[in-house]
Design an enzyme around this catalytic site. Sequence first.
Site, PDB file in Angstrom:
ATOM      1  N   SER A  66      24.554  19.130   7.287  1.00 53.12           N
ATOM      2  CA  SER A  66      23.222  19.721   7.177  1.00 53.12           C
ATOM      3  C   SER A  66      23.197  21.142   7.720  1.00 53.12           C
ATOM      4  O   SER A  66      24.013  21.520   8.566  1.00 53.12           O
ATOM      5  CB  SER A  66      22.210  18.887   7.969  1.00 53.12           C
ATOM      6  OG  SER A  66      22.310  17.539   7.615  1.00 53.12           O
TER       7      SER A  66
HETATM    8  N1  SAH Z   1      24.583  14.221  10.229  1.00 55.41           N
HETATM    9  C1  SAH Z   1      25.492  14.658   9.234  1.00 55.41           C
HETATM   10  C2  SAH Z   1      24.828  14.825   7.892  1.00 55.41           C
HETATM   11  C3  SAH Z   1      25.601  14.137   6.834  1.00 55.41           C
HETATM   12  S1  SAH Z   1      24.826  13.987   5.300  1.00 55.41           S
HETATM   13  C4  SAH Z   1      26.191  15.919   9.692  1.00 55.41           C
HETATM   14  O1  SAH Z   1      25.797  16.525  10.671  1.00 55.41           O
HETATM   15  O2  SAH Z   1      27.185  16.308   9.059  1.00 55.41           O
HETATM   16  C5  SAH Z   1      24.366  12.294   5.250  1.00 55.41           C
HETATM   17  C6  SAH Z   1      25.438  11.267   5.324  1.00 55.41           C
HETATM   18  O3  SAH Z   1      24.782  10.016   5.187  1.00 55.41           O
HETATM   19  C7  SAH Z   1      26.477  11.299   4.232  1.00 55.41           C
HETATM   20  O4  SAH Z   1      27.728  11.442   4.811  1.00 55.41           O
HETATM   21  C8  SAH Z   1      26.328   9.953   3.531  1.00 55.41           C
HETATM   22  O5  SAH Z   1      27.566   9.416   3.135  1.00 55.41           O
HETATM   23  C9  SAH Z   1      25.688   9.104   4.600  1.00 55.41           C
HETATM   24  N2  SAH Z   1      24.961   7.927   4.151  1.00 55.41           N
HETATM   25  C10 SAH Z   1      24.175   7.778   3.069  1.00 55.41           C
HETATM   26  N3  SAH Z   1      23.679   6.513   3.036  1.00 55.41           N
HETATM   27  C11 SAH Z   1      24.158   5.880   4.127  1.00 55.41           C
HETATM   28  C12 SAH Z   1      23.994   4.554   4.638  1.00 55.41           C
HETATM   29  N4  SAH Z   1      23.257   3.662   4.026  1.00 55.41           N
HETATM   30  N5  SAH Z   1      24.636   4.255   5.775  1.00 55.41           N
HETATM   31  C13 SAH Z   1      25.403   5.175   6.424  1.00 55.41           C
HETATM   32  N6  SAH Z   1      25.586   6.403   5.978  1.00 55.41           N
HETATM   33  C14 SAH Z   1      24.971   6.772   4.840  1.00 55.41           C
END
Ligand code: SAH
Length: 663
Positions: A66
């Site tokens: 993000s």
């Molecule tokens: N906090 C992260 C943002 C990652 S984007 C950072 O700082 O980099 C969101 C992430 O959520 C993705 O990697 C995606 O694979 C994950 N995601 C989506 N649905 C999910 C679920 N049901 N359980 C766990 N992770 C999930």
Amino acid sequence: MNTVQPAFEQLREQMVDRQIRARGVTSPLVLRAMRRVRREGYVPSYLGEFAYEDSPLPIEEEQTISQPYIVGFMIEALGLRGGEKVLEIGTGSGYAAAVLGEIAGEVYTIERHEKLASTAKARLARDGYRHVHVRHGDGTLGWPEHAPFDAIVVAAGGPQVPESLRRQLAIGGRLVIPVGDVQGLQALVRVTRTGADEFAEERLADVRFVPLVGVEGWHAPAREVPPRPRPSSISTLVADCAEPFASIDLVDLRPLLHRIGDARIVLLGEATHGTSEFYRLRARITRELIEHKGFTIVAAEADWPDAARIDHYVRDRSVPRGEWQAFARFPTWMWRNRDVAAFVDWLRTHNLARPAAQRVRFAGLDLYSMHNSIDAVLRYLDGEDPAAAAVARHRYACLTPYQSDPAEYGRAVLTGGYRSCETGVLHVLEDLLRQRLAQGREQDEHFFEAEQNARLVAGAERYYRAMYYGSHESWNLRDRHMFDTLRRLLAFHGPKSRIVVWAHNSHVGDATATEMSARGEWNLGELCRQDFARSVTYVVGFGTDHGTVAAASYWGGEMERKVVVPSRADSYERVCHDTGLERFLLPLRTPHGSELRGRLAHARLERAIGVIYRPETERASHYFHAVLPDQFDEYVWFDRSEAVEPLTTHELAGAPETYPFGL
Ligand code: SAH
């Protein structure tokens, strides 16, 4: 990797001040945490230099890390005081988990992609976050073994707030989650558990997150289930390796910048001399090279003295100018057009914010301006050394009868017994070079320009004589002159200088990979690859299938807006057209390597439209055989493209005296 990058610590401080605090995140705990986490350790290594940019970045598995501001905003919204137990859904890169780890007592974080989970786990362990626990699994169901949580943050957008997560909140606990019924567009919502069965909900902001996929989220996209079929046709393979993009303004150029790496010479081609898309994308790439990779020179397939007018304008140098009008020679639209004007305006603004020594130079590599160059040399000498000016004037006079038609000079020498002016023009140059040595003028800009003009006159004199014999010898002289000019620019500006070139594919694409080689012709791209190590140059070709183009029907003719006919079935252009993609970047060197290169390596036809376009005789006039992956390091495709718009007199009214396209 990039020597002009400030240190990461400094970038991190700037990020917190300019992107986070300035936008209203005030929690000292959050600001302190974000000052501590080394974000560059949480992005793919090739994107390290962009770690502190104000934007989300791609990570593995088509997910994103993000935007820093969003991470700060969401964590602040959790209202942490320090020491709490926090659950995060969507570990992704692990960055937000690390920031939480700086504040909370225990952090539990869940990621549905196994590879992301294990990478994040390793990164968090490396940075010593032993109280941050990573699990691979479906986060919509929470982590009941460790519930209740004081705070829960979800980094992916779901259709509603998952019931399991509500239930795992402690009384008084806060849950922040993007919610929306359209994948991609969501509201950031904060749920506070005010009692055993009571929840308060607030809407905090409009946001855009990757989808939350799971039992209490969205269904997994169907394409994740079956593996992709192996490509059958060459166009399918190209489509698979291509990086499609939506528009010139929005294309993400970071992967391209990564591929360019530490190259010092980037050659940007074009398949015509009158296509707007080619100019605009080259301008965008050039801007990024200047801003992110410290490029210092932009050199164009334009004449030295004309390009110098642009240079003086963009670097705000006051240099006395001759009476002639720049870019007035056929084909005027090649540089005197709206896309070039927009880039010139940008470059001036960029430069004026910097001290003179750091301003980016604009230069011309071509040699058609014999008479404007003579004028420039004489002007220089008039100011410096009137006696030398008188001698030079006398020597150059040999060429004056051919002022309006230099090609006639070659004919006159070779068939009419007219005396060659070669010795005279070389003497002017030699005298100048002697002066440079005697006066220690190696670093003098004015001297450098005068010398380039004297070299141009000498080059042009040979060029016009060679032209009489046929095109090959003169072509080689011209591209050799371009290459020598490029080398002298780099030498003049020192070892840290880097150059972007805008010239036709036929100059930048390695000639050894085309028919030209068999005819005994070389070109700028080939000379660069030969003279510098392979990693020092990066060559990008451009192509199009159909649309319109600015071109003339014969040399010296009026500019017309001509229709470009769809490409031939046996051409590279058709392979690209058959991908069904509108626009894309196609890396040919990395990372797809051998299969793509192998399949494209059988020579096909390629189209080159110059200042003249004759669709009636297209095969003979415009197509030649080439091996595309040997010609270029990367190929840029616009299936449909449009003609450039020349600048009108009306648009130029009121332009400042120094404006390079002034009338
Ligand atoms: N906090 C992260 C943002 C990652 S984007 C950072 O700082 O980099 C969101 C992430 O959520 C993705 O990697 C995606 O694979 C994950 N995601 C989506 N649905 C999910 C679920 N049901 N359980 C766990 N992770 C999930």
